[in-house]
Design a protein around this motif. Structure first.
Motif, mmCIF file in Angstrom:
data_model
loop_
_atom_site.group_PDB
_atom_site.id
_atom_site.type_symbol
_atom_site.label_atom_id
_atom_site.label_comp_id
_atom_site.label_asym_id
_atom_site.label_seq_id
_atom_site.Cartn_x
_atom_site.Cartn_y
_atom_site.Cartn_z
ATOM 1 N N LEU A 103 -6.903 -1.181 7.981
ATOM 2 C CA LEU A 103 -6.743 0.074 7.254
ATOM 3 C C LEU A 103 -7.712 0.040 6.072
ATOM 4 O O LEU A 103 -7.723 -0.907 5.299
ATOM 5 C CB LEU A 103 -5.306 0.214 6.748
ATOM 6 C CG LEU A 103 -4.202 -0.029 7.781
ATOM 7 C CD1 LEU A 103 -2.832 0.049 7.124
ATOM 8 C CD2 LEU A 103 -4.287 0.982 8.912
ATOM 9 N N PRO A 109 5.535 -4.540 5.322
ATOM 10 C CA PRO A 109 4.095 -4.491 5.626
ATOM 11 C C PRO A 109 3.596 -5.700 6.422
ATOM 12 O O PRO A 109 2.861 -5.521 7.393
ATOM 13 C CB PRO A 109 3.461 -4.466 4.242
ATOM 14 C CG PRO A 109 4.467 -3.844 3.365
ATOM 15 C CD PRO A 109 5.793 -4.226 3.917
ATOM 16 N N TYR A 110 4.019 -6.897 6.031
ATOM 17 C CA TYR A 110 3.467 -8.099 6.658
ATOM 18 C C TYR A 110 3.797 -8.142 8.150
ATOM 19 O O TYR A 110 2.967 -8.517 8.966
ATOM 20 C CB TYR A 110 4.028 -9.334 5.956
ATOM 21 C CG TYR A 110 3.476 -10.627 6.481
ATOM 22 C CD1 TYR A 110 2.157 -10.994 6.207
ATOM 23 C CD2 TYR A 110 4.256 -11.471 7.276
ATOM 24 C CE1 TYR A 110 1.643 -12.179 6.690
ATOM 25 C CE2 TYR A 110 3.736 -12.663 7.764
ATOM 26 C CZ TYR A 110 2.425 -13.012 7.465
ATOM 27 O OH TYR A 110 1.906 -14.171 7.942
ATOM 28 N N PHE A 164 -5.697 -16.531 1.333
ATOM 29 C CA PHE A 164 -4.370 -16.382 0.742
ATOM 30 C C PHE A 164 -3.282 -16.055 1.761
ATOM 31 O O PHE A 164 -2.206 -16.641 1.729
ATOM 32 C CB PHE A 164 -4.403 -15.315 -0.355
ATOM 33 C CG PHE A 164 -3.145 -15.238 -1.148
ATOM 34 C CD1 PHE A 164 -2.799 -16.257 -2.011
ATOM 35 C CD2 PHE A 164 -2.287 -14.164 -1.021
ATOM 36 C CE1 PHE A 164 -1.633 -16.208 -2.739
ATOM 37 C CE2 PHE A 164 -1.113 -14.102 -1.745
ATOM 38 C CZ PHE A 164 -0.793 -15.124 -2.607
ATOM 39 N N SER A 165 -3.583 -15.140 2.686
ATOM 40 C CA SER A 165 -2.528 -14.736 3.622
ATOM 41 C C SER A 165 -2.168 -15.886 4.556
ATOM 42 O O SER A 165 -1.008 -16.056 4.917
ATOM 43 C CB SER A 165 -2.966 -13.515 4.416
ATOM 44 O OG SER A 165 -4.104 -13.835 5.178
ATOM 45 N N ALA A 176 0.740 1.523 6.667
ATOM 46 C CA ALA A 176 0.720 0.131 6.210
ATOM 47 C C ALA A 176 2.114 -0.380 5.887
ATOM 48 O O ALA A 176 2.350 -1.578 5.901
ATOM 49 C CB ALA A 176 -0.170 0.007 4.977
ATOM 50 N N THR A 224 0.005 -18.269 2.604
ATOM 51 C CA THR A 224 1.358 -17.720 2.521
ATOM 52 C C THR A 224 2.115 -17.962 3.828
ATOM 53 O O THR A 224 3.305 -18.254 3.816
ATOM 54 C CB THR A 224 1.301 -16.212 2.249
ATOM 55 O OG1 THR A 224 0.441 -16.007 1.143
ATOM 56 C CG2 THR A 224 2.654 -15.654 1.937
ATOM 57 N N ARG A 242 -6.680 -12.518 8.996
ATOM 58 C CA ARG A 242 -5.351 -12.532 9.607
ATOM 59 C C ARG A 242 -5.373 -12.136 11.063
ATOM 60 O O ARG A 242 -4.345 -12.134 11.715
ATOM 61 C CB ARG A 242 -4.438 -11.565 8.853
ATOM 62 C CG ARG A 242 -4.012 -12.088 7.515
ATOM 63 C CD ARG A 242 -3.116 -11.101 6.844
ATOM 64 N NE ARG A 242 -2.018 -10.713 7.710
ATOM 65 C CZ ARG A 242 -1.275 -9.658 7.518
ATOM 66 N NH1 ARG A 242 -1.510 -8.879 6.498
ATOM 67 N NH2 ARG A 242 -0.294 -9.361 8.347
ATOM 68 N N LEU A 283 3.511 0.457 2.925
ATOM 69 C CA LEU A 283 3.597 0.382 1.464
ATOM 70 C C LEU A 283 4.393 1.552 0.901
ATOM 71 O O LEU A 283 4.810 1.529 -0.239
ATOM 72 C CB LEU A 283 2.195 0.357 0.848
ATOM 73 C CG LEU A 283 1.368 -0.881 1.191
ATOM 74 C CD1 LEU A 283 -0.055 -0.719 0.726
ATOM 75 C CD2 LEU A 283 1.987 -2.119 0.579
ATOM 76 N N LEU A 324 -0.840 -5.562 10.063
ATOM 77 C CA LEU A 324 -2.027 -4.772 9.753
ATOM 78 C C LEU A 324 -2.653 -5.368 8.503
ATOM 79 O O LEU A 324 -1.995 -6.041 7.732
ATOM 80 C CB LEU A 324 -1.644 -3.319 9.467
ATOM 81 C CG LEU A 324 -0.767 -2.626 10.486
ATOM 82 C CD1 LEU A 324 -0.364 -1.250 9.983
ATOM 83 C CD2 LEU A 324 -1.488 -2.509 11.815
ATOM 84 N N SER A 325 -3.930 -5.124 8.300
ATOM 85 C CA SER A 325 -4.475 -5.538 7.003
ATOM 86 C C SER A 325 -5.282 -4.399 6.400
ATOM 87 O O SER A 325 -5.763 -3.528 7.110
ATOM 88 C CB SER A 325 -5.295 -6.809 7.115
ATOM 89 O OG SER A 325 -6.304 -6.655 8.049
ATOM 90 N N MET A 326 -5.383 -4.451 5.098
ATOM 91 C CA MET A 326 -5.858 -3.270 4.387
ATOM 92 C C MET A 326 -6.961 -3.643 3.408
ATOM 93 O O MET A 326 -6.919 -4.703 2.780
ATOM 94 C CB MET A 326 -4.673 -2.650 3.637
ATOM 95 C CG MET A 326 -4.961 -1.322 3.010
ATOM 96 S SD MET A 326 -3.416 -0.400 2.875
ATOM 97 C CE MET A 326 -3.910 0.950 1.851
ATOM 98 N N ARG A 362 -0.950 4.633 3.656
ATOM 99 C CA ARG A 362 0.015 3.701 3.055
ATOM 100 C C ARG A 362 1.335 3.711 3.809
ATOM 101 O O ARG A 362 2.039 2.703 3.848
ATOM 102 C CB ARG A 362 0.235 4.046 1.579
ATOM 103 C CG ARG A 362 -1.003 3.752 0.711
ATOM 104 C CD ARG A 362 -0.858 4.323 -0.689
ATOM 105 N NE ARG A 362 0.281 3.736 -1.369
ATOM 106 C CZ ARG A 362 0.246 2.568 -1.994
ATOM 107 N NH1 ARG A 362 -0.866 1.882 -2.033
ATOM 108 N NH2 ARG A 362 1.317 2.095 -2.591
#
Lengths: 408, 353
Positions: free
Chosen positions: B156, B72-73, B98-99, B50, B102, B150, B52, B77-79, B47
């Motif tokens: 991750l 994070p964005y 969704f990403s 990431a 956004t 993405r 977070l 990276l994506s988790m 985390r």
């Protein structure tokens, strides 16, 4: 133990239902006929007891015919017990009504006995049957009592509001409806309230204040609750536990200093004062309720949204609010009802009749010049909108919207 | 695709130091697995990478850019989460896209990409379903799809398979492995299941109490565990570890009666020896063996394990034997050791070479 036998169960249930329905129906008779009836619990208790024993012995062979016979004989027994004059009533009174009352008492008692003794055998009962019997009995009694204590005052309120001054003075106990009278005389109180007493204004005022209160409360408590549920910040624990402390102070204590303050800043006699004070009392409880709901949502969803590029504010709008719709609706509804029903502060703050809220307006009716049925009609007007809103929004109150996204 | 470098990372919750001065280098395209007992800080470390969790000390570099203070964005990276963490109010299509939505990607490009991803993950027929209408494996595939779309610098995975049942877990494990081969994206995978760690990893990082204990390939960790912790953690069943002392170059086991095993070594200060269940040979009791009695037997079909009581501090020794052998409980047996498969440890638990 004697209470584990079906026979005892039948005696117990029979006598309880008999006595219970006798009390209820005598009360209902008084309310509908407007005559003081004498309550005699013992007769129906004994009749119910006998019916219970009869039912448990013959339940396997029972048919529609026996059901009818049982109800009719119970009715007849009441007459026999009273030498043909139940409720000690003179011949001059309407005997058909009394007969219907007694017949209904017997029928409902018999149905209740059927319901609670269904599948109960006469001998020693298994633990399952025994628990089932007592639970069913208590459940039935509890449910009926609960319904009655909610409905009876409401019934009296509506019936009184539909009467005129003359009949109210003539017999205050008579809650029957005069069906022959036309619409205008029936709803006279309501018409007068809206034409002479400005109730349309009160309704609009109440609605305005309540809606604004809901809006302000949600506007502050949703982000606040989200922060308390999700974010780590200094003194969070102190803050979240002290939020609810406002409820330790009774509003009667708060209202006097508030009165002084609002008088000095010249806001006292205005709806703005209510719009300031109401959210202050509702935000803590809304915060508390919403925080609990937000904490129950998986924080991993928020993490996923952060990874997907949402800011915390966007998460509140795109994730937290859609997922907690049921909670937000119920909190909103709760706040609406608090604001709608609030009396004390409105009573202290508002002097000008054009800005009265409903509860304050009803209070102003409470004088010797205004007839009592107007007061009741006012109470009905105050109750109906909340009921409609509640019934309409009830379908949103289903929870479980958040299920499925995460593994529980 | 990216390399990730952690420099001297420390993290504490209140007064509790959960990550202690961690340094780690992850190469481009590598599949790295963090493994360790629960509460060892492996998820926290993930985390932190990431973004977070904040960190108290240290720096994180992705492709030599210092991203320590990035949200994070921006780390690109994506988790994939343990609980899947799908958005419950969106269908599969919206979840995966969704990403991109956004980020303000055009609708037609978005839907083309989502369909592409859905094809790779065999989700084409499920695009209109809500998460609650999916099975566990399908949910996890959607979660992976959401991560892939993405085109991140690295994946991750936070214990992504621990909520699935055993058969599905094996299936998804293969799927993740296949995806990594196909996409070649740097991946960090957290698990407490050492079978997952062994099968997936190019490099395993063993963590305990917030520190990296050993980093290496599965082969290195299995055959050359750096200390008793790694020795005990990697491999099923657990490595047998026995107290011992040396006299005249020979190893003697500590126990009620000192037992001699036929092992001679030039290493000094050996206080503990370890050996895996398949590195001992079961034989009839004779002079050159350690004597014992079979107490339990676990038959698994393709192999079986016997637990032998050699009267050493109540410790049972696990031995893997052929499933064809008929095991008689309480039978006297002899254990024969071979020098090349014995691990020697010093008093403080470190491996002696």
């Amino acid at each position: 133990m004697f209470w584990k036998y079906g026979l005892f169960c039948s005696i117990f249930a029979g006598s309880i239902w008999g006595a219970f329905w006798q009390i209820i129906f005598t009360m209902m008779g008084i309310l509908t006929f407007g005559i003081p009836l004498e309550l005699d619990v013992n007769q129906m208790l004994i009749i119910g007891l006998v019916s219970g024993i009869f039912y448990i012995n013959f339940q396997k062979t029972i048919s529609m015919k026996i059901h009818l016979t049982a109800i009719v004989s119970m009715t007849l027994l009441v007459y026999v017990f009273n030498f043909g004059k139940p409720y000690q009533i003179n011949e001059s009174l309407n005997n058909i009504n009394i007969f219907i009352l007694i017949f209904l008492t017997s029928a409902i008692t018999w149905i209740s006995i059927n319901f609670s003794l269904n599948k109960i055998s006469i001998g020693k009962l298994s633990r399952y049957d025994l628990e089932n019997f007592y639970i069913k009995l208590m459940w039935g009694l509890g449910l009926i009592i609960f319904i009655l204590i909610t409905l009876v005052p409401f019934y009296i309120m509506i019936m009184t509001s539909l009467k005129n001054q003359q009949s109210l003075i003539l017999n205050p106990l008579d809650f029957s409806l005069n069906i022959n009278s036309d619409f205008k005389t029936l709803f006279n109180s309501y018409i007068e309230l809206f034409t002479d007493f400005n109730f349309h204004l009160f309704l609009i005022n109440s609605f305005f204040v309540s809606c604004v209160t809901v809006f302000i409360t949600l506007f502050f408590s949703i982000p606040g609750a989200y922060a308390l549920a999700r974010l780590r910040f200094p003194s969070k624990k102190l803050f979240s536990s002290s939020v609810i402390l406002i409820y330790l102070i009774p509003s009667i204590v708060l209202v006097i200093p508030l009165y002084a303050i609002f008088s000095q800043i010249g806001l006292r006699n205005s709806l703005l004062a209510l719009i300031i004070v109401y959210p202050a009392t509702t935000i803590p409880v809304a915060l508390y309720m919403l925080r609990g709901y937000f904490s129950s949502l998986s924080s991993e969803i928020d993490d996923a949204a952060l990874m997907d590029g949402l800011s915390r504010v966007q998460i509140i709008f795109k994730i937290a609010i859609p997922l907690s719709k049921p909670a937000i609706v119920s909190v909103g509804l709760y706040v609406f009802m608090i604001a709608w029903n609030e009396f004390l502060i409105a009573f202290m703050f508002l002097d000008d009749p054009s800005i009265f809220t409903l509860s304050r307006g009803i209070m102003s009716l409470n004088s010797s010049e205004v007839p009592q049925q107007h007061l009741m009609a006012g109470a009905v007007i105050a109750t109906i909108p909340v009921m409609i809103i509640f019934l309409y929004l009830e379908k949103f109150l289903i929870s479980g919207l958040s299920t499925g996204g995460v593994k529980e | 695709m990216a390399s990730i470098i952690l420099k001297n990372i420390s993290k504490s919750f209140a007064d509790n130091l959960v990550i202690k001065n961690v340094d780690l280098e992850i190469n481009d395209g590598e599949f790295v697995v963090f493994v360790g007992p629960s509460g060892c800080g492996k998820s926290t470390l993930l985390r932190i990478i990431a973004g977070l969790e904040d960190l108290n000390e240290g720096n994180i570099f992705i492709d030599n850019d210092n991203v320590t203070d990035n949200i994070p964005y921006d780390r690109a990276l994506s988790m994939v989460f343990q609980s899947y963490a799908l958005y419950p109010h969106m269908n599969v299509f919206e979840n995966i896209g969704f990403s991109l939505k956004t980020a303000g990607i055009k609708k037609d490009i978005l839907s083309k990409k989502v369909l592409e991803i859905a094809k790779i993950l065999r989700l084409e027929d499920l695009l209109n379903r809500l998460p609650k209408q999916l099975s566990g494996g399908q949910k996890q595939r959607v979660a992976i799809g959401r991560a892939i779309i993405r085109e991140p610098k690295a994946f991750l995975f936070d214990e992504p398979l621990s909520n699935l049942d055993a058969t599905l877990r094996v299936e998804m494990r293969l799927e993740i492995s296949r995806l990594h081969k196909k996409l070649g994206i740097t991946s960090i995978y957290v698990t407490h299941d050492q079978v997952e760690a062994m099968t997936l990893a190019d490099k395993i990082v063993v963590l305990n109490e917030g520190q990296i204990i050993q980093t290496g390939t599965p082969y290195e960790l299995y055959n050359y565990p750096k200390n008793l912790f790694v020795a005990g953690f990697i491999g099923t069943p657990k490595m047998n570890i026995l107290d011992c002392y040396q006299r005249g170059g020979f190893i003697y086991l500590e126990g009620n009666k000192d037992k001699k095993i036929n092992i001679k070594t030039k290493l000094m200060d050996v206080k503990k020896i370890g050996f895996r269940s398949d590195n001992v040979i079961l034989s009839d009791p004779n002079k050159n063996t350690l004597l014992g009695e079979i107490k339990f037997c676990e038959y698994l079909g393709s192999e079986q394990f016997v637990y032998v009581d050699c009267d050493i501090n109540d410790k049972l020794i696990v031995i893997k034997i052929s499933p064809k052998i008929k095991v008689v409980l309480n039978k006297k047996v002899g254990l024969k050791f071979t020098l090349e498969n014995i691990h020697f440890f010093s008093q403080n638990g470190n491996r002696i070479h």
